[in-house]
Design a protein around this motif. Structure first.
Motif: not given
Length: 446
Positions: A14, A54, A76, A79, A81-83, A85-86, A89
Motif C-alpha cells: 500500500h 492504484t 484489486g 484505484c 483503497v484504504a490499506k 481493506q486490501l 487481494w
C-alpha cells in the motif's frame, strides 16, 4: 555504468514511493521504502519496489531512481483503497508477482517485505521459490489493538499472519527498542532473529534554515513564539493534545504562541477530505485560539524544512508511534522536539539533550515543557544543535542502508548464496538461477 551485484525485491503493498505524502495511508513507510532503496542502489544493489496499482494510467515498470524501479501489480481495483481493506487481494498480488517474474525473466536474491500483508506475500513466494525473506513491519497489530481498541480496523487475520511471519521470515528488522521488545514478548521472536535498525532521514533535504527567512517566506511574525506540528492528521496522532497545551500557554502562562499544523489529504485544508482536521478546527475555536492556529494543508517534502525552520519547537504527542520520522526531520532541521514517551519517539528524542519527552494525553505536561523552551532561546539553540548532531551520527539513510546491506549479506550467507567476489563473472551462475527460478514459477502458479 554502475553494475548492480544483488537484486532485491521490496514488497510494499500500500505504500509506494510515488504516492503523495501526508494522507491517511501515506507516511513514514513510503519515505522508508523510497530513501532506503535509493541508498541501497548506491551500494550496488538493484531494487524493484512491488506495490499495488492504484490507477489505470500507472505503467507496469516505472524507472524511479538509478538502480530503483517501481513495479505496479494488479491486485484489486486500480484505484486508491484504504490499506485495511486490501487483505483480500493479497493472493492476487502474489500471483501478479509470479507472473511478472515469468514474463520479464526476472530474478531476485532476496525479498524485503514491508508491512504485514506484504510479509504474507513474501512468505508465499519463499515457499514457492525458496527466496529468503527479510521483514520490516513498520507497525504491529498487537500494539495497534492495545492502543486503539474497538477503533482498530485491521482485518481479523492480522495477528495470526504476523505470528506466522515472525516464525518463518529469515530476519526481522525492528526500528526501535520498543518494537524489538514487542516482537520478543508479544510474538515469541528469538533475539538472534531480530536486528534493530532504525530508519533514517534525508539530511540534505532536511537541514537548518535561517528562522527569519523561513518566517518571511511563510508570512509569519518574526517575533512571536511558533510551535509546529508536521505529520498525518489522524486521531491517534493527537494534535488535539497539542492544541490544548497551546491554549494553556496562551491563557494561563500568557505566552502568545502561534501554532502551525502541517498535513492533511489535500494541499488546502479541507475538513471534508480530512475529517480530523474539522475536529481540530472546532476544538481550536472552543479553546479560543482559532486565530492563533494556522492549518496549512499538505505540503511537499521539498518545502517542509521551511516549516520546521520557522518553528521554535516541533511537537508530536501521539498515543502510540511505531517509529515516527517527523521527529527526526525536525531534529535534522536543528529544532528541539517535544514528543510522547512512546514507541520510537522515546528512542530518537533524548530528553534534556535534543528535546523533552512527555506522557501522551497530558496537555499540562506538554504546556509546561513548551513554556520552558519558548522562554529560553539559549536552551532551544543548544538542543537544536544537539538534535542535528544526533541525526548526523545515528540516523542517516546512508547508515541505515549500510546496516541493511549487512543484514542482507548475512541472510544470503545463511541461505547458502555465495559471497560476492570482485572480478568474478557472475553471469553464468545468475543465468542458471533464473532458469531454475522460472521452473519454480511455472509450478507455483500452474
Amino acid at each position: 555504468m554502475h553494475e548492480y551485484v544483488r537484486r532485491i525485491a521490496f514488497i510494499s503493498e500500500h505504500a509506494s514511493p510515488a504516492a503523495s505524502l501526508g494522507g491517511e495511508d501515506a507516511g513514514g513507510q513510503n519515505v522508508y521504502v523510497d530513501d532506503l532503496s535509493r541508498q541501497l542502489s548506491r551500494l550496488g544493489y538493484a531494487v524493484d519496489i512491488f506495490t499495488r496499482r492504484t490507477s489505470p494510467d500507472q505503467p507496469v515498470i516505472l524507472d524511479w531512481a538509478p538502480g530503483v524501479r517501481i513495479v505496479h501489480l494488479d491486485a484489486g481495483p486500480p484505484c486508491p483503497v484504504a490499506k485495511d481493506q486490501l487483505w483480500c487481494w493479497m493472493p492476487e498480488l502474489r500471483d501478479a508477482f509470479l507472473r511478472f517474474l515469468a514474463e520479464k525473466h526476472a530474478w531476485y536474491d532476496l525479498i524485503h517485505a514491508h508491512f504485514w500483508m506484504s510479509g504474507w506475500v513474501a512468505l508465499e513466494l519463499k515457499r514457492r521459490l525458496g527466496i529468503p525473506v527479510v521483514q520490516t513491519f513498520h507497525a504491529l497489530g498487537q500494539t495497534k489493538r492495545r492502543h486503539q481498541g474497538e477503533a482498530d480496523t485491521s482485518p481479523p487475520a492480522r495477528l495470526a499472519v504476523e505470528h506466522a511471519i515472525v516464525q518463518q521470515a529469515d530476519r526481522l528488522i525492528a526500528q526501535c527498542p520498543a518494537e524489538r521488545q514487542e516482537l520478543i514478548h508479544g510474538y515469541g521472536a528469538s533475539c538472534k532473529q531480530i536486528t534493530m535498525l532504525p530508519a533514517g532521514v534525508d539530511t540534505e533535504l532536511f537541514h537548518p534554515v535561517d528562522q527569519a527567512q523561513a518566517r518571511l517566506r511563510l508570512g509569519l511574525d518574526p517575533s512571536e513564539p511558533v510551535v509546529v506540528y508536521v505529520g498525518r492528521i489522524l486521531p491517534r496522532k493527537d494534535v488535539r493534545n497539542v492544541l490544548r497545551a497551546v491554549a494553556l500557554l496562551v491563557r494561563r502562562l500568557g505566552q502568545p504562541a502561534r501554532m502551525l499544523v502541517v498535513g492533511g489529504e489535500t494541499p488546502e485544508p479541507d475538513p471534508q477530505a480530512t475529517p480530523e482536521l474539522g475536529a481540530l478546527q472546532r476544538l481550536a475555536a472552543e479553546l479560543g485560539i482559532i486565530d492563533r492556529v494556522i492549518f496549512t494543508g499538505r505540503r511537499p517534502r521539498s518545502e517542509l524544512a521551511w516549516y520546521y525552520g520557522a518553528g521554535d519547537v516541533a511537537v508530536t504527542t501521539p498515543w502510540y508511534e511505531p517509529f515516527g520520522l517527523t521527529p527526526l526531520e525536525a531534529m535534522a532541521c536543528g529544532r528541539p522536539v517535544i514528543g510522547s514517551a512512546v514507541g520510537g519517539i522515546a528512542f530518537t528524542v533524548q530528553p534534556g539533550v535534543t528535546g523533552f519527552l512527555v506522557p501522551p494525553r497530558d496537555p499540562e505536561a506538554l504546556a509546561w515543557r513548551l513554556g520552558q523552551l519558548l522562554v529560553e532561546p539559549n536552551l532551544r539553540a543548544r538542543m537544536g544543535d544537539a538534535a542535528r548532531l544526533r541525526v548526523e551520527r545515528e540516523f542517516t539513510w546512508e547508515r541505515a542502508a549500510r546496516q541493511t546491506a549487512l543484514v542482507y549479506e548475512q541472510v544470503l550467507a545463511e541461505a547458502g548464496t555465495p559471497a560476492l567476489t570482485p572480478g568474478v563473472d557472475e553471469r553464468p551462475r545468475r543465468l542458471s538461477k533464473v532458469h531454475g527460478l522460472h521452473r519454480r514459477v511455472a509450478h507455483g502458479i500452474g
